[in-house]
Design an enzyme around this catalytic site. Sequence first.
Site, PDB file in Angstrom:
ATOM      1  N   HIS A  19     -19.084 -15.464  36.884  1.00 29.31           N
ATOM      2  CA  HIS A  19     -19.605 -14.127  36.611  1.00 29.31           C
ATOM      3  C   HIS A  19     -19.859 -13.382  37.915  1.00 29.31           C
ATOM      4  CE1 HIS A  19     -21.417 -15.663  32.546  1.00 29.31           C
ATOM      5  NE2 HIS A  19     -20.099 -15.651  32.550  1.00 29.31           N
ATOM      6  N   SER A  72     -24.687 -15.763  29.965  1.00 32.95           N
ATOM      7  CA  SER A  72     -24.672 -14.944  28.754  1.00 32.95           C
ATOM      8  C   SER A  72     -25.852 -15.185  27.829  1.00 32.95           C
ATOM      9  CB  SER A  72     -23.369 -15.178  27.982  1.00 32.95           C
ATOM     10  OG  SER A  72     -22.274 -14.690  28.703  1.00 32.95           O
ATOM     11  N   ASP A 116     -22.697  -7.893  28.925  1.00 34.64           N
ATOM     12  CA  ASP A 116     -23.794  -8.778  29.308  1.00 34.64           C
ATOM     13  C   ASP A 116     -23.809  -9.030  30.802  1.00 34.64           C
ATOM     14  OD1 ASP A 116     -21.384 -10.098  29.060  1.00 34.64           O
ATOM     15  OD2 ASP A 116     -22.202 -11.863  28.053  1.00 34.64           O
ATOM     16  N   HIS A 173     -22.568 -19.274  19.356  1.00 35.49           N
ATOM     17  CA  HIS A 173     -22.432 -19.147  20.799  1.00 35.49           C
ATOM     18  C   HIS A 173     -23.581 -18.328  21.375  1.00 35.49           C
ATOM     19  CE1 HIS A 173     -20.558 -18.431  24.714  1.00 35.49           C
ATOM     20  NE2 HIS A 173     -19.978 -19.590  24.466  1.00 35.49           N
TER      21      HIS A 173
END
Length: 541
Positions: free
Chosen positions: A476, A134, A400, A195
């Site tokens: 992911h 990310s 993302d 983050h």
Amino acid sequence: MKALLLLLLLAQLCSASLVPGRWGLGGGIPAVGAVGCYGSRFPTEREKDPEYWRRQAQETLRNALRLQRLNQNVAKNLILFLGDGMGVSTVTAARILKGQLQHGQGEESLLEMEKFPYVALAKTYNTNAQVPDSAGTATAYLCGVKANEGTLGVSAGVTRDRCNTTKGQEVTSILRWAKDAGKAVGIVTTTRVTHATPSAAYAHSANRDWYSDGEMPPDALEGGCKDIARQLVENIPDIEVIMGGGRKYMFPKNASDVEYPHEEKHRGTRLDRRNLVQAWQEAKPPGKVAKYVWHRRELLALNLSRIDFLLGESRHPGVLQPQLGALGRDPSPVLGQLERPVMPPRMLLAPRDAGGRIDHGHHEGKAKQALHEAVELDRAIGLATRLTSARDTLSVVTADHSHVFTFGGYTPRGNPIFGLAPMQSDVDRKPFTSILYGNGPGYKIVAGERENVSAVDFAHADYQAQSAVPLRQETHGGEDVAVFAQGPMAHLLHGVHEQNYIPHAMAYAACIGSNRAHCNAGARPAAPLLLPFLAFLILLC
């Protein structure tokens, strides 16, 4: 100054039920003892009529033909909604869930984002990773430059963890471009404001995990690198709206939390002993009103028309508790509380999370949490659409990256999205849920065999869907993600793009950034809004 009001309404999904065995497609065998609630009603009488489908197609065609009249206005407002981990399979499953929450079958439903007229695909790879993280993706869709995994707001010349590679490699974001053009900007995130995804809007870091100086190694501190929380306060001190979680990174090490003073895990982490909230307030120009809030009650009590800067930070990763934490209990009808006139012309408010835990749910294999979050994000998109005009507001919805999440099994029409496939495996003779993961914590062997899902509550909010490969955290996915666009110059988002193209197209539409030769200075609006809606997670691979 404006920010976007996000409406969140937690809705309880009716419990998934078993569906009758269907035809043994794909070699499976019918599920035994299943009770159907949808499948026998389809197709409907209307759907049996070919004219129904022809009329639907012709209406879609007429709408498409109207798009020939391109909206080439200068965008007064830019809104970027980022669903962390919201891959195409998640979008489709969320569409079905939305329809079923509204007591429909689900497949024919439409998400608010799917009503946008322009759709593209974005390639998500990082410069050193086929399947991205990310931080590298945030640098792409916010800064317009692809980067290495784990790095924020820097070029691919920076190596992760190596502070001494950062100098001279910093890249700026579309948020900075808007501020340089004199615009009001905001960041609303459902996780820590430090983050990976939100921090690419303002920070430059060789490591996404350097939230405060307490998380940085000695060589990085000695090399002069700054932690991300400090950069939030110092790099762009005039961000009008900042909302998210992770307040402990703003306070001195071991400082007690204002809300949970006896919980050690929520104490401050800063080695430099600074109070960054105080520093944020002191940095504001004389005569400007800056408010810091840490609880929703404070937020709702504010007179937003009299506030110039707003910082909202909670102890939780989001401004409020995660959505599915209350599933099965009180649905927490925040909608009714917030749908009141708290939106003067100078500021609209974005006080609570919508969509930020999509990634979190998937990493834990908890599809129910991920999909409910996606539906809540879509509610926020719908509200933004109603509060703005496509004539002067460019709205973009994207992700993302994706996840190794899928659903299948020849389920019949209207099958509960969290339900069973209508067959048993023809290998181990056990049922399986439609939703599965390629890898993750849902891999379970019982007595040497795959777990029998009939023996567990697979409709529970915390149920971890079965996975093919055992991992503590699901990973992911590497496939492209969708980009939905509506408003001025939305047609520039089309086809298949590199992910870093997105902020360049948005900046072009708003006449900000370096590419402004096409702009008529006399026609440019006075105060566009840039509000990236950033949705992220604590647990990332």
